[in-house]
Scaffold this active site. Structure first.
Site, mmCIF file in Angstrom:
data_model
loop_
_atom_site.group_PDB
_atom_site.id
_atom_site.type_symbol
_atom_site.label_atom_id
_atom_site.label_comp_id
_atom_site.label_asym_id
_atom_site.label_seq_id
_atom_site.Cartn_x
_atom_site.Cartn_y
_atom_site.Cartn_z
ATOM 1 N N GLY A 17 7.084 -4.665 9.905
ATOM 2 C CA GLY A 17 6.466 -5.473 10.859
ATOM 3 C C GLY A 17 7.242 -6.909 10.758
ATOM 4 O O GLY A 17 7.208 -7.376 10.010
ATOM 5 N N VAL A 29 16.294 -18.622 1.974
ATOM 6 C CA VAL A 29 17.095 -17.999 1.071
ATOM 7 C C VAL A 29 18.615 -18.093 1.175
ATOM 8 O O VAL A 29 19.326 -18.347 0.079
ATOM 9 C CB VAL A 29 16.915 -16.391 1.150
ATOM 10 N N ARG A 78 11.834 0.516 10.700
ATOM 11 C CA ARG A 78 11.159 1.120 9.655
ATOM 12 C C ARG A 78 11.939 2.180 9.184
ATOM 13 O O ARG A 78 12.629 2.862 10.270
ATOM 14 C CB ARG A 78 9.664 1.770 10.295
ATOM 15 N N ASP A 109 3.908 -4.690 1.645
ATOM 16 C CA ASP A 109 3.852 -3.621 0.408
ATOM 17 C C ASP A 109 4.553 -2.406 0.612
ATOM 18 O O ASP A 109 5.280 -1.848 -0.523
ATOM 19 C CB ASP A 109 2.307 -3.081 0.458
ATOM 20 N N SER A 111 7.606 -2.383 2.202
ATOM 21 C CA SER A 111 9.039 -2.563 1.926
ATOM 22 C C SER A 111 9.099 -2.829 0.114
ATOM 23 O O SER A 111 10.243 -2.650 -0.308
ATOM 24 C CB SER A 111 9.388 -3.820 2.510
ATOM 25 N N THR A 131 3.988 -10.750 6.070
ATOM 26 C CA THR A 131 3.123 -9.666 7.350
ATOM 27 C C THR A 131 2.070 -10.246 7.774
ATOM 28 O O THR A 131 1.194 -11.078 7.125
ATOM 29 C CB THR A 131 2.842 -8.235 6.663
ATOM 30 N N ASP A 133 -0.575 -9.056 8.687
ATOM 31 C CA ASP A 133 -1.910 -8.771 7.903
ATOM 32 C C ASP A 133 -2.609 -9.386 7.005
ATOM 33 O O ASP A 133 -3.540 -9.126 6.610
ATOM 34 C CB ASP A 133 -1.640 -6.995 7.656
ATOM 35 N N ASP A 135 -2.102 -8.690 3.907
ATOM 36 C CA ASP A 135 -2.511 -7.506 3.022
ATOM 37 C C ASP A 135 -1.574 -7.101 1.919
ATOM 38 O O ASP A 135 -1.744 -5.757 1.532
ATOM 39 C CB ASP A 135 -2.809 -6.362 3.972
ATOM 40 N N ARG A 177 -4.234 -2.259 10.998
ATOM 41 C CA ARG A 177 -4.560 -1.045 10.982
ATOM 42 C C ARG A 177 -5.530 -0.702 9.638
ATOM 43 O O ARG A 177 -6.437 0.055 9.496
ATOM 44 C CB ARG A 177 -3.533 0.010 10.848
ATOM 45 N N GLN A 258 0.421 -11.003 19.023
ATOM 46 C CA GLN A 258 -0.309 -11.761 17.709
ATOM 47 C C GLN A 258 1.098 -11.832 16.590
ATOM 48 O O GLN A 258 0.842 -12.510 15.606
ATOM 49 C CB GLN A 258 -0.958 -10.878 17.188
HETATM 50 P P1 ADP Z 1 5.546 -3.177 5.419
HETATM 51 O O1 ADP Z 1 6.797 -3.616 4.443
HETATM 52 O O2 ADP Z 1 5.369 -4.347 6.096
HETATM 53 O O3 ADP Z 1 4.377 -2.559 4.520
HETATM 54 P P2 ADP Z 1 6.327 -0.417 6.167
HETATM 55 O O4 ADP Z 1 5.215 0.206 5.212
HETATM 56 O O5 ADP Z 1 6.487 0.183 7.541
HETATM 57 O O6 ADP Z 1 6.304 -1.971 6.199
HETATM 58 O O7 ADP Z 1 7.583 -0.335 5.321
HETATM 59 C C1 ADP Z 1 8.741 -0.701 5.636
HETATM 60 C C2 ADP Z 1 9.901 0.233 5.212
HETATM 61 O O8 ADP Z 1 9.958 0.237 3.724
HETATM 62 C C3 ADP Z 1 9.606 1.716 5.662
HETATM 63 O O9 ADP Z 1 10.078 1.740 6.751
HETATM 64 C C4 ADP Z 1 10.352 2.467 4.278
HETATM 65 O O10 ADP Z 1 11.879 2.595 4.779
HETATM 66 C C5 ADP Z 1 10.349 1.442 3.260
HETATM 67 N N1 ADP Z 1 9.285 2.050 2.476
HETATM 68 C C6 ADP Z 1 7.970 1.906 2.657
HETATM 69 N N2 ADP Z 1 7.130 2.644 1.781
HETATM 70 C C7 ADP Z 1 8.063 3.357 0.991
HETATM 71 C C8 ADP Z 1 7.811 4.138 -0.032
HETATM 72 N N3 ADP Z 1 6.609 4.212 -0.608
HETATM 73 N N4 ADP Z 1 9.003 4.397 -0.638
HETATM 74 C C9 ADP Z 1 10.418 4.139 -0.382
HETATM 75 N N5 ADP Z 1 10.281 3.220 0.875
HETATM 76 C C10 ADP Z 1 9.501 2.777 1.381
HETATM 77 O O1 F6P Z 2 2.563 -6.428 11.321
HETATM 78 C C1 F6P Z 2 1.472 -5.716 11.085
HETATM 79 C C2 F6P Z 2 0.904 -4.690 11.923
HETATM 80 O O2 F6P Z 2 0.906 -5.278 12.976
HETATM 81 C C3 F6P Z 2 -0.329 -3.914 11.728
HETATM 82 O O3 F6P Z 2 -1.449 -4.660 12.164
HETATM 83 C C4 F6P Z 2 -0.087 -2.577 12.476
HETATM 84 O O4 F6P Z 2 -0.935 -1.689 12.183
HETATM 85 C C5 F6P Z 2 1.112 -2.322 12.662
HETATM 86 O O5 F6P Z 2 1.957 -3.366 12.135
HETATM 87 C C6 F6P Z 2 1.731 -2.166 13.929
HETATM 88 O O6 F6P Z 2 2.988 -2.143 13.927
HETATM 89 P P1 F6P Z 2 4.104 -1.274 14.841
HETATM 90 O O7 F6P Z 2 3.784 -1.339 16.102
HETATM 91 O O8 F6P Z 2 5.581 -1.928 14.861
HETATM 92 O O9 F6P Z 2 4.038 0.117 14.269
#
Ligand code: ADP
Ligand code: F6P
Length: 326
Positions: A17, A29, A78, A109, A111, A131, A133, A135, A177, A258
């Site tokens: 996100g 960077v 994503r 996390d 990513s 993020t 969140d 978190d 979430r 937000q």
């Molecule tokens: P965030 O980084 O904000 O937690 P996501 O959980 O959506 O967001 O992760 C972003 C991207 O990182 C995912 O769409 C995927 O490409 C990669 N990713 C997330 N979790 C994993 C995982 N366990 N293994 C490999 N790639 C992952």
């Molecule tokens: O960026 C964090 C967050 O907004 C979470 O609070 C929410 O669950 C999620 O991303 C929703 O993102 P998207 O609508 O892009 O899947």
């Protein structure tokens, strides 16, 4: 500055996100990389762009005027393909084709879980937590949280004016979430009567109905209930309140408002500090780290250890809101 490090060419991407302050991080960077004598490639659309080889050499000027902008100029995504071993093999081979000595991943996390797997294929990585969140387990703070919270604060202040004037009950859904950091901090900042978060399952009677009735008996005429999106459905909560005590709460879902907007000073400064630290790690040959904010200091932590770390909302923060909502 002359680059004595083995890391001469890096990529930077934003993933997951978007969060206000991601641009400040990209800018820092790029500028720090160039300052230390590196070539910096901007990879478009997160891991999707890495897989497609969508990247271009960044210059000092390509990041001018982005510091104050929300969203991410690199775009984000994503990427389901990157979750597969074949997808990551492909990503690693593209990184080799472009001769990237390391990749800076700005995200959450998820990513970083992906970045760790990429590092296991021999592509050095550094993560910068961003993020709204807040978190990411290893860091007290994530880029974007302060801006999002201020946006929520402004929105609830406005909703509260109507709630107060019409003597109503408002339910406000905020993002989160899996995490209630935005919700609980907004509840305290806006003087909400009730706050529901995903980390703490609630009992409708004890945690919602009784406090509203008790508040009424003490003379309260209006109520603000802040709900993190992962805690429950606001529509169903409103229906249950109506059924139990006969008042019809107004539901406001704040949604993507937000996640956008110009980053606050805190987000710009922390994003800049974390990103310069990330590049300085690379200069020293320190790789496979997550940059974190710990006790008001920017530090770096081994990525494997960082991913095992967790954090949680201090129960006293929840109590603080309860005490003040009397
Ligand atoms: P965030 O980084 O904000 O937690 P996501 O959980 O959506 O967001 O992760 C972003 C991207 O990182 C995912 O769409 C995927 O490409 C990669 N990713 C997330 N979790 C994993 C995982 N366990 N293994 C490999 N790639 C992952
Ligand atoms: O960026 C964090 C967050 O907004 C979470 O609070 C929410 O669950 C999620 O991303 C929703 O993102 P998207 O609508 O892009 O899947």
């Amino acid at each position: 500055m002359e680059n004595q490090s083995a890391i001469k060419r890096i990529g930077v991407l934003t993933s997951g996100g978007d969060a206000p302050g991601m641009n400040a991080a990209v800018r820092a960077v790029v500028r720090a990389g160039i300052y230390y004598g590196m070539e910096v490639y901007g990879i478009k659309n997160g891991y999707t762009g890495l897989l497609d080889g969508q990247m271009e050499l960044m210059t000092l000027r390509s990041v001018s005027e982005i510091l104050s902008h929300g969203g991410t100029v690199l775009h984000t995504s994503r990427c389901p393909e990157f979750r597969t071993p074949e997808g990551r093999e492909k990503a690693a081979s593209i990184a080799r084709v472009f001769k990237l000595d390391a990749i800076v991943v700005i995200g959450g996390d998820g990513s970083f879980a992906g970045a760790k797997l990429l590092s296991e294929l021999g592509i050095p990585v550094i993560g910068i937590p961003a993020t709204i969140d807040n978190d990411v387990g290893c860091s007290d703070y994530t880029i974007g949280f302060d801006t999002a919270l201020n946006t929520v604060k402004d929105a609830i202040d406005k909703i509260k004016d109507t709630t107060y004037s019409h003597e109503r009950c408002s339910i406000i859904e905020v993002m989160g979430r899996q995490a209630g950091y935005i919700a609980i901090n907004a509840a305290i900042a806006n003087g909400a009567e009730i706050c529901l978060i995903p980390e703490k399952p609630f009992d409708l009677d004890i945690d919602v109905i009784q406090p509203v009735l008790a508040g009424r008996s003490r003379g309260k005429t209006h109520f603000i209930i802040v709900v993190a999106e992962g805690a429950c459905s606001c529509e169903s909560l409103a229906a249950q309140i109506k059924q139990k005590i006969g008042i019809t709460p107004a539901v406001s879902i704040l949604g993507y408002i937000q996640r956008g907007g110009s980053p606050t000073v805190r987000d710009r400064v922390i994003a800049s500090q974390m990103s310069v630290h990330a590049v300085e790690c690379l200069m020293k040959g320190v790789v496979n780290r997550i940059i974190a904010y710990k006790g008001e200091r920017v530090v770096d932590i081994d990525i494997e250890e960082a991913l095992t770390q967790t954090k949680s909302i201090d129960p006293h923060t929840l109590l603080t809101n309860q005490i003040l909502s009397l």
